[in-house]
Design a protein around this motif. Sequence first.
Motif, PDB file in Angstrom:
ATOM      1  N   ARG A   2       0.717  -1.250  -0.028  1.00  0.00           N
ATOM      2  CA  ARG A   2      -0.114  -0.005  -0.139  1.00  0.00           C
ATOM      3  C   ARG A   2       0.655   1.263  -0.069  1.00  0.00           C
ATOM      4  N   PRO A  30      -9.603   2.807  -3.322  1.00  0.00           N
ATOM      5  CA  PRO A  30     -10.833   2.587  -2.555  1.00  0.00           C
ATOM      6  C   PRO A  30     -10.616   3.595  -1.309  1.00  0.00           C
ATOM      7  N   HIS A  31     -11.625   3.899  -0.566  1.00  0.00           N
ATOM      8  CA  HIS A  31     -11.707   4.282   0.647  1.00  0.00           C
ATOM      9  C   HIS A  31     -10.891   5.547   0.855  1.00  0.00           C
ATOM     10  N   GLY A  32     -10.906   6.775  -0.156  1.00  0.00           N
ATOM     11  CA  GLY A  32     -10.233   7.964   0.022  1.00  0.00           C
ATOM     12  C   GLY A  32      -8.598   7.819  -0.440  1.00  0.00           C
ATOM     13  N   LEU A  33      -8.285   6.681  -0.855  1.00  0.00           N
ATOM     14  CA  LEU A  33      -6.827   6.353  -1.146  1.00  0.00           C
ATOM     15  C   LEU A  33      -6.740   6.856  -2.764  1.00  0.00           C
ATOM     16  N   GLY A  36      -5.349   2.550  -6.766  1.00  0.00           N
ATOM     17  CA  GLY A  36      -5.806   1.227  -6.454  1.00  0.00           C
ATOM     18  C   GLY A  36      -5.178   0.183  -7.081  1.00  0.00           C
TER      19      GLY A  36
END
Length: 864
Positions: A2, A30-33, A36
């Motif tokens: 990540r 995803p989730h604001g990152l 991906g």
Amino acid sequence: SRRTLLEPFFLRIPGDITLGGLFPIHARGPHGLPCGEIKKEKGIHRMEAMLYALDQINSDPELLPNITLGARILDTCSRDTYALEQSLTFVQALIQKDTSDIRCSNGEPPIIRKPERVIGVIGASASSVSIMVANVLRLFEIPQISYASTAPELSDNNRYDFFSRVVPPDSYQAQAMVDIVKAMGWNYVSTLASEGSYGESGVDSFQQISREAGGLCIAQSLKIPREPKPGEFDKIIKRLMETSNARGVIIFANEDDIKRVLEAAKRANLTGHFLFVGSDSWGAKSSPILDQEDVAEGAVTILPKRASIEGFDQYFTSRSLENNRRNIWFAEFWEDDFRCKLTRPGIKIDSEKKKCTGEERINRDTAYEQEGKVQFVIDAVYAMAHALHSMHLDLCPGAMGVCDKMDPVEGRLLLNYIRSVNFNGSAGTGVLFNENGDAPGRYDIFQYQMSNTTIPGYRVIGQWTNNLRLNMEEMQWSGGDRQIPDSVCSFPCNPGERKKMVKGVPCCWHCELCDGYQYQLDEMNCETCPFNMRPTPNRTSCRSTPIIKLEWHSPWAIIPVFLAILGILATSFVVITFIRFNDTPIVRASGRELSYVLLTGIFLIYLITFLMIAEPGAVVCAFRRLLLGLGMAITYSAMLTKTNRIYRIFEQGKKSVSPPKFISPTSQLAITFILMSVQLLGVFVWFAVIPPHTIIDYEEQRPPNPEMARGVLKCDMSDLSLICCLSYSIVLMVTCTVYAVKSRGVPETFNEAKPIGFTMYTTCIVWLAFVPIFFGTAQSTEKMFIQTTTLTVSMSLSASVSLGMLYIPKVYVIIFHPEQNVQKRKRSFKAVVQAATMSTRLSQKSNDKQNGETQNKIEPDRTQ
């Protein structure tokens, strides 16, 4: 890891001139990152295509000789905001930094390494990313060439003046789809779009182009939400069925939405009803129609014309971890593609995944298919190279490498060279740009076919390069039907029907028959035919109304002619008999001179029947005017003269024994001819005022059904003029009747008073019956026939009454009882009058008594 995904990596290839590159190496995080998973085809394939193109250009001695192109390639992570942050590195070299206040420890000004200057950018992929980046690059006049962005708004040369692209915009795609729809004869379709820039702008372009082109109406324009609720697609199908005539559905949607629309149509048992026309997001992909092939059968889809570049296949399949270290994302691609894990310091290998050996090979250990936009990435890089080459030839003639005039490269000048390139691209097709920086539209048109083919699949049925070429013979629809289905609001009207438009929907109309005597002037209007014409059976034009006249063989003519012939024969027989027995007492007693005049009138009355039935012409019309009233005028003039003579004789006898004046045969003839001359004078005045001629009356036989319409050829005699022509004869007839009534007291054996009286009573009854029949049929379509027959029969009957009552009894006596046709003794006028007076008185007394009859048979001298 990540952490690795979060780091702002960029790939750098050194060179004399550096190009920027923007590729979606990773998907949206995803989730604001920001980032991906890695995107193998749309990311790595396309980015490697740029590296491949740079290798080809740098090794080409003809293109940019002695100049090496470098690159600075960034990952957009399929997110516009992240791409904007990344692309700021392209403009760092152009931002002037104030270092006047900065000093080193020894007091010297610092040596700041100047950032690498990017002269142009290849990318981006998504239209939303290109729009975001183009807004920044234009501020610093850095040209940009995209290989995949197709949004129509990027064609706005005022807002995105430094943006160009080697793919056609969606507006071309929309134009191609409009052309397809119109080529199939559809004029009523619905549109369906996925919410977002691609779907909405595509449908907007389609609607705008269809409005400009005309003849195409949008029944419904539906939008698929980004996050569809359960049952959303069933609702969409239900709404599409509200306008079930609009079977054609234009669809700009992503693969998942396309698949769910097909599933909903199948659930609604509407397989084969909808006729889909899909954009390039559907193209020739199998994933949207998986397990829904029967619903998708006949779908027409569009895809930018593309080719697989063999040289790139050889290049990419030979890439390995050893020979492709310049690609900083290649190791991650390797792990994802071969589903293995590379050994890295400090990172524990997942026990579920095998260890990568580095000996794996693309297209041997994994499936490989060249990504569709590889061709366009290569063309974009070559377009930049050709522009730089032309610029170098103009600015640095004969120079080896980059000269001072190209250091730095001026962005606006480079843009002009980019817009001027024209070369054959990697697929052999021309690469060029229009004034908005758009590439020409080149599309292949597919249709998904299942029937009449061994392998179901997409079949190329045409292509579009600024104009449509569609092979209709190769198209087939649900069940293998080759007849193009209809998608129209209203079907064409039949000949003779006009369109009544539905308000607000130019493609919808009701068909109204042009009724009565109207014909179809154009598709929107009916027009009444000219008065002398009627519409054709299909009501597309007018034709001449047939002209008719009373024919001799018509039942309306046969009866009058038969009566007239009998009358002429009878009259001729009477005349011949009178001539044969001209000096016998009965003939002499009847007044030979007036009898011949009266018989002439009767003959003319019978003769008029033939003139009334004969084909109208100037001569026939003239004789009709002359003889129509003349025959009756002669007849009733003679009768009036006779009754007047009898009346005067007996009125005079009551006063004196001297005879009245003008009772001699010569006087009688003179009076008769004077009365006749009034009729002749009126006819000749009529001739002078209005010469006789024929007319064609189109109003007389113009019933509601135009097939029954006829023009009637007739003389210019109206009903009023006909009555006027007969009016004098009617006056004579009425006057004669009055004298007949006054003379009813004359002995029945005296002359012809009683027969003339009966004749006039009967004639009046005939003509009283004639008037209502004649005028009561004025509105009938058979008016001419009925009125002509009524008139001729009435005249023949009145002539027959006169002939029968006045002369047939005399002829009967002459032929069958010649013993009665002998001379009686002569008496003086005084004796005759006294005898007649006495007889009259005795008759009156007899009537008063009512108990017997007294009859005084006195035979007067009939020669008086």
